[in-house]
Motif scaffolding. Structure first.
Motif, PDB file in Angstrom:
ATOM      1  N   ARG A   1       0.821  -1.209   0.000  1.00 27.92           N
ATOM      2  CA  ARG A   1       0.000   0.000   0.000  1.00 27.92           C
ATOM      3  C   ARG A   1       0.859   1.266   0.000  1.00 27.92           C
ATOM      4  NH1 ARG A   1      -3.467  -3.331   3.023  1.00 27.92           N
ATOM      5  NH2 ARG A   1      -2.338  -2.918   4.953  1.00 27.92           N
ATOM      6  N   ALA A   2       1.908   1.269   0.806  1.00 24.52           N
ATOM      7  CA  ALA A   2       2.739   2.479   0.928  1.00 24.52           C
ATOM      8  C   ALA A   2       3.406   2.845  -0.386  1.00 24.52           C
ATOM      9  CB  ALA A   2       3.787   2.274   2.017  1.00 24.52           C
ATOM     10  N   PHE A   3       3.787   1.836  -1.171  1.00 20.92           N
ATOM     11  CA  PHE A   3       4.549   2.102  -2.392  1.00 20.92           C
ATOM     12  C   PHE A   3       3.825   1.645  -3.661  1.00 20.92           C
ATOM     13  CE2 PHE A   3       7.747   1.309   1.033  1.00 20.92           C
ATOM     14  CZ  PHE A   3       8.161   2.635   1.173  1.00 20.92           C
ATOM     15  N   SER A   4       2.532   1.256  -3.532  1.00 21.08           N
ATOM     16  CA  SER A   4       1.735   0.789  -4.683  1.00 21.08           C
ATOM     17  C   SER A   4       2.508  -0.257  -5.478  1.00 21.08           C
ATOM     18  CB  SER A   4       1.365   1.970  -5.588  1.00 21.08           C
ATOM     19  OG  SER A   4       0.621   2.929  -4.868  1.00 21.08           O
ATOM     20  N   ALA A   5       3.026  -1.273  -4.776  1.00 23.88           N
ATOM     21  CA  ALA A   5       3.936  -2.250  -5.371  1.00 23.88           C
ATOM     22  C   ALA A   5       3.199  -3.467  -5.911  1.00 23.88           C
ATOM     23  CB  ALA A   5       4.971  -2.694  -4.331  1.00 23.88           C
ATOM     24  N   SER A   6       3.634  -3.960  -7.071  1.00 22.86           N
ATOM     25  CA  SER A   6       3.139  -5.215  -7.622  1.00 22.86           C
ATOM     26  C   SER A   6       3.840  -6.375  -6.916  1.00 22.86           C
ATOM     27  CB  SER A   6       3.429  -5.287  -9.112  1.00 22.86           C
ATOM     28  OG  SER A   6       4.834  -5.347  -9.334  1.00 22.86           O
ATOM     29  N   GLY A   7       3.471  -7.603  -7.276  1.00 20.18           N
ATOM     30  CA  GLY A   7       4.104  -8.764  -6.663  1.00 20.18           C
ATOM     31  C   GLY A   7       5.595  -8.824  -6.934  1.00 20.18           C
ATOM     32  N   VAL A   8       5.979  -8.577  -8.182  1.00 17.38           N
ATOM     33  CA  VAL A   8       7.392  -8.641  -8.518  1.00 17.38           C
ATOM     34  C   VAL A   8       8.162  -7.476  -7.887  1.00 17.38           C
ATOM     35  CG1 VAL A   8       7.207  -7.375 -10.713  1.00 17.38           C
ATOM     36  CG2 VAL A   8       9.049  -9.041 -10.391  1.00 17.38           C
TER      37      VAL A   8
END
Length: 440
Positions: free
Chosen positions: A44-51
């Motif tokens: 959530r903090a960095f809008s990160a995908s799985g990879v």
């Protein structure tokens, strides 16, 4: 013979060195496993995908892997004191950067610094065990070291989840960074590299053997000797396949897997990983002690890795069982994983005592290379099948996606077992040629 005062001084310095370095090692385990418990917060903090999430977690492993052999060279030549003190300061700065990061890139830079700082701790701890204690206790002490180190891993599971109800993940990592800085300073002032620095004999000298003196001559010659030794490399593959899957699974993917495939809450999933890591900790100590007592390495190692692979087959099948049974299976899986930790003792025993740091660092590279490869690779495999579902900004993967990821890790676990078949039996002592060469 030592006087009463000398014995007391030896015991005090040994306890100080062991205590401070193992405390730093506990922190390294915490940093290694914490992303699994805060995966949602990080996504959530960095809008990160799985990879991307896997890459962020694995940044620690990249630098940790790259630093293992250099660490072995440094502890064999410069000693433990300066290396651990400097590592504590670097890790402390990295934790502060990670905890205050406002972008994914800055967070990755902080995690890289953390990995760089703590990368020296385990090999330094093995050097402490080799220099300050008797050879016949090395397996037991290594197991105890992993047992204590796993306190950090356990703290990074359920206790960290509970703490997040009282503080943010950022506040936690800032506090840990400050503690790491203090620990580095204490190491510089109180740790000694070996008994000879204060005029005391080592346990090996008291038994009539040559002491664990720093490597004489060019470090490149010592490292080349270790790398040319085929018996050194046999332990690399169990470390890669078994250690790598443990770090990748417990360190990142276990909690999301249990939540999304088996419908557990995050607290329930964290309980499973905490129990797995506790099983690994206890298993490391008990299997190390059993190996020392039996004066055998291979049978204990192979028995553990067979059970470990069987547990991966159960995860691959995705069979839902009652919670009590799943907790028990995770505990057994963690306990069995500890079989691979005997590769450090074997690596030490098939090389000269002065090269113990380099030897253990070579095989230890495998575990962190495995973690570095698997954390993002599993995320990549699952991203390939992802159907676009999001929940509170976090990607939701299907059971089939997780089966693909678990299949990759099962293959690595199988590779580790195959590699263990080629590990040389040392009977818990230095090979005759290594010890003779050391004393010449």
């Amino acid at each position: 013979m030592l006087s009463v005062e000398e014995r007391a001084q030896l015991a005090r310095l040994r306890a100080t060195a062991f205590g401070l370095v193992v405390a730093a090692y506990i922190l390294s385990f915490f940093h290694r496993m914490a992303p699994a418990s805060i995966a949602g917060e990080l996504a959530r903090a960095f809008s990160a995908s799985g990879v991307e999430l896997g890459g962020l977690a694995a940044t620690y492993f990249y630098v940790y892997t790259a630093m293992q052999v250099p660490t072995g060279v440094l502890v064999d030549t410069l000693g433990v004191r300066a290396i651990v003190a400097g590592g504590g300061v670097i890790a402390g700065v990295g934790s502060l950067v990670f905890g205050t990061a406002d972008t994914l890139g800055v967070a990755a830079a902080g995690r890289l610094l953390v990995g760089l700082g703590v990368s020296v701790m385990f090999v330094a701890m093995l050097k402490i065990n080799a220099v300050w204690f008797h050879d016949r206790h090395f397996g037991t002490l290594t197991g105890l070291t992993v047992l204590l180190g796993n306190l950090g891993a356990v703290l990074a599971a359920a206790p960290l989840v509970w703490l997040l109800a009282l503080a943010t993940w950022r506040e936690v990592f800032v506090a840990i960074g400050l503690f790491s800085l203090a620990l580095g300073a204490a190491t510089w002032f109180f740790v000694r590299n070996h008994p000879g620095e204060v005029g005391l004999p080592s346990p090996r000298e008291l038994d009539g053997h040559a002491p664990h003196a720093p490597h004489r001559g060019r470090w490149t010659e010592g490292l080349a000797e270790v790398l040319r030794n085929r018996a050194t490399w046999a332990g690399f593959w169990p470390s890669l396949g078994v250690g790598g899957t443990l770090f990748a699974f417990a360190g990142l993917w276990a909690v999301p897997y249990l939540e999304q495939v088996h419908g557990m809450t995050r607290a329930q999933a964290a309980d499973h990983t905490a129990l797995m890591l506790a099983g690994f900790a206890v298993g490391s100590f008990l299997l190390g002690a059993l190996s020392d007592r039996l004066a055998r390495r291979r049978p204990v190692m192979l028995a553990g890795l067979v059970v470990y692979l069987a547990c991966w087959l159960w995860l691959l099948a995705q069979v839902t069982v009652p919670r009590a049974l799943s907790l028990a299976l995770f505990a057994v899986m963690g306990f069995a994983t500890a079989g691979f930790t005997l590769v450090w003792a074997v690596a030490k025993e098939v090389n000269r005592p002065a090269l113990s740091g380099m030897a253990t660092s070579v095989v230890n590279t495998g575990a962190f290379l495995g973690g570095a490869l698997l954390q993002p690779l599993v995320g990549l495999v699952m991203d390939m099948g992802w159907d676009g579902r999001l929940e509170a900004g976090v990607r939701i993967y299907s059971a089939a996606d997780y089966r693909a990821g678990m299949g990759l890790m099962t293959a690595f676990a199988g590779l580790g077992l195959i590699g263990a078949l080629f590990v040389r039996e040392t009977y818990c002592r230095y090979s005759a040629s290594a010890d003779k060469e050391e004393e010449r």
